[in-house]
Design a protein around this motif. Structure first.
Motif, PDB file in Angstrom:
ATOM      1  N   ASP A   5       0.803  -1.222   0.000  1.00 21.96           N
ATOM      2  CA  ASP A   5       0.000   0.000   0.000  1.00 21.96           C
ATOM      3  C   ASP A   5       0.835   1.271   0.000  1.00 21.96           C
ATOM      4  OD1 ASP A   5      -2.539  -1.083  -0.111  1.00 21.96           O
ATOM      5  OD2 ASP A   5      -2.742  -1.256   2.057  1.00 21.96           O
ATOM      6  N   SER A  11       3.285   0.571  -5.084  1.00 18.83           N
ATOM      7  CA  SER A  11       1.848   0.802  -5.125  1.00 18.83           C
ATOM      8  C   SER A  11       1.490   1.950  -6.054  1.00 18.83           C
ATOM      9  CB  SER A  11       1.340   1.131  -3.718  1.00 18.83           C
ATOM     10  OG  SER A  11      -0.038   1.441  -3.737  1.00 18.83           O
ATOM     11  N   SER A 238      -3.735  -5.246  -1.527  1.00 20.16           N
ATOM     12  CA  SER A 238      -2.856  -4.385  -0.743  1.00 20.16           C
ATOM     13  C   SER A 238      -1.602  -5.093  -0.271  1.00 20.16           C
ATOM     14  CB  SER A 238      -3.603  -3.847   0.466  1.00 20.16           C
ATOM     15  OG  SER A 238      -4.665  -3.016   0.064  1.00 20.16           O
TER      16      SER A 238
END
Length: 393
Positions: A5, A11, A238
């Motif tokens: 994340d 990410s 995630s």
């Protein structure tokens, strides 16, 4: 907050402030926590495995010493130790290591009774009711507005920094974001995408506010700043290539980001692959702060991994040291070196056979080598038997 994340782990979520901290500090890429939040907080605050601190599961009394739902009275917190060493201590955010209370209940396990000079925040998770906003030991809002809590926590933290910039301090800022419910100010919501993404970016903005204030106060270089998460995300995406997520002892549930920044002492812009536990931060912080080490901790300091010289302490964390993962009042998995053994049941799935993974070649835990490496599995089971023989339940 999941492993994947943050921007520095690839990410698409924008986390420029966390990424900047990672570039300046040391990234410990194999930091392990509990698969749920409350035991992780207990381990961080005490340097013990969660059940040894009295909070082996969540905040309810299961009738056993390790599962009473709040921190043991005879176990010192990091705030108590640092306060006794001369630091002014404060917390702003989510506590969640005490039993649910009524307004007139005893408050002996609230933050101000466990070493914090100041407290502003909530006693439990923001998905629990009633949700009350507390200052020190007084309820100041019986029903706070959730979208603005993270900002209020950060505002209070900044105020603390402003008032205490000229003396040693310890600030604990456990933001509730991105825990559910994902309540955000309207300005941070983008309807075309997940509220979870918005929550992470909102959290990063608040982290940036703290970092900026440290810079404005000329404290950025001589302040130890640590950023981490309490468990893997409940969103599979995630956690990247790591298997499973929250409530599981597979890597996606227990491996989270960790950044340690201390420019005056620790060379930054480095990545460390050695495994570590969340309870290792307790002795690490004590030594870096010049406080006296405590005996009997489960945590081991990380000074060697961080490349710190000139500070002497007890033996630190070694890559081959066993790391234990707990679920349902037992050891559910153990890691030592490159190997990780899951002991039935693995995670929330019952009747799962034992599983052995080589985390160096298979960080996603997809190839079970239990039949190919029985001697490795036997050695890891030996670690578990030795630990459980000394477990004070």
């Amino acid at each position: 907050l999941g492993w994947a994340d943050v921007g520095y782990h690839g990410s698409d979520i924008e986390t420029p402030n966390i990424d900047a901290l990672a570039a300046e500090g040391v990234r410990l890429e194999r930091l392990y926590v509990s698969p749920i939040c409350t035991p992780t907080r207990a381990a961080l605050l005490t340097g013990l495995n969660p059940h040894q601190a009295g909070v082996g599961h969540m905040t309810y009394d299961a009738g056993e010493p390790g599962y009473r739902g709040e921190l043991r009275d005879d176990v010192p917190t990091i705030a108590e130790v640092l306060k006794n060493s001369g630091s002014f201590t404060a917390m702003s955010g989510k506590w969640h290591v005490t039993l649910p209370t009524k307004p007139d209940s005893p408050r002996d396990s609230w933050p101000c009774q466990r070493g914090f000079d100041e407290f502003f925040g909530i006693l439990y998770s923001n998905d629990m009711v009633p949700l009350r906003l507390i200052r020190n030991v007084e309820i100041i809002d019986p029903n706070p507005t959730q979208p603005f809590l993270a900002r209020k926590f950060t505002d209070e933290a900044i105020g603390f920094l402003n008032r205490n910039a000229d003396r040693p301090f310890f600030l604990y800022l456990p933001l509730k974001t991105p825990h559910v419910p994902l309540a955000l100010p309207d300005a941070w919501r983008k309807p075309e995408r997940s509220a979870y993404i918005d929550s992470v970016e909102y959290m990063d903005w608040n982290v940036g506010r703290i970092l900026k204030r440290l810079g404005d106060l000329n404290l950025a270089r001589n302040t130890i700043v640590i950023f981490t998460s309490d468990n893997g995300s409940w969103r599979r995406a995630s956690n990247g290539r790591l298997r499973a997520g929250k409530k599981s002892v597979y890597e996606g549930g227990v491996r989270v980001p960790l950044i340690v920044s201390y420019p005056d002492l620790i060379v930054g812009n480095r990545k460390i692959a050695s495994p570590a536990m969340i309870c290792d931060l307790f002795p690490t912080i004590l030594l870096l702060a010049g406080a006296e080490e405590l005996e009997g901790l489960d945590g081991r300091h990380l000074l060697d991994a961080l490349g710190v010289e000139g500070i002497r302490g007890s033996p630190g964390r070694r890559p081959e040291d066993p790391i234990f993962f707990f679920l349902k009042k037992r050891v559910a998995a153990v890691r030592a070196g490159r190997w990780k053994l899951h002991i039935e049941p693995a995670g929330p799935i019952p009747d799962t056979p034992d599983q052995l993974f080589d985390l160096v070649s298979d960080p996603g835990e997809s190839r079970n080598l239990i039949a190919d490496k029985p001697e490795v599995a036997a050695r890891l089971r030996g670690h578990v038997r030795e630990y459980e023989a000394g477990w004070a339940r």
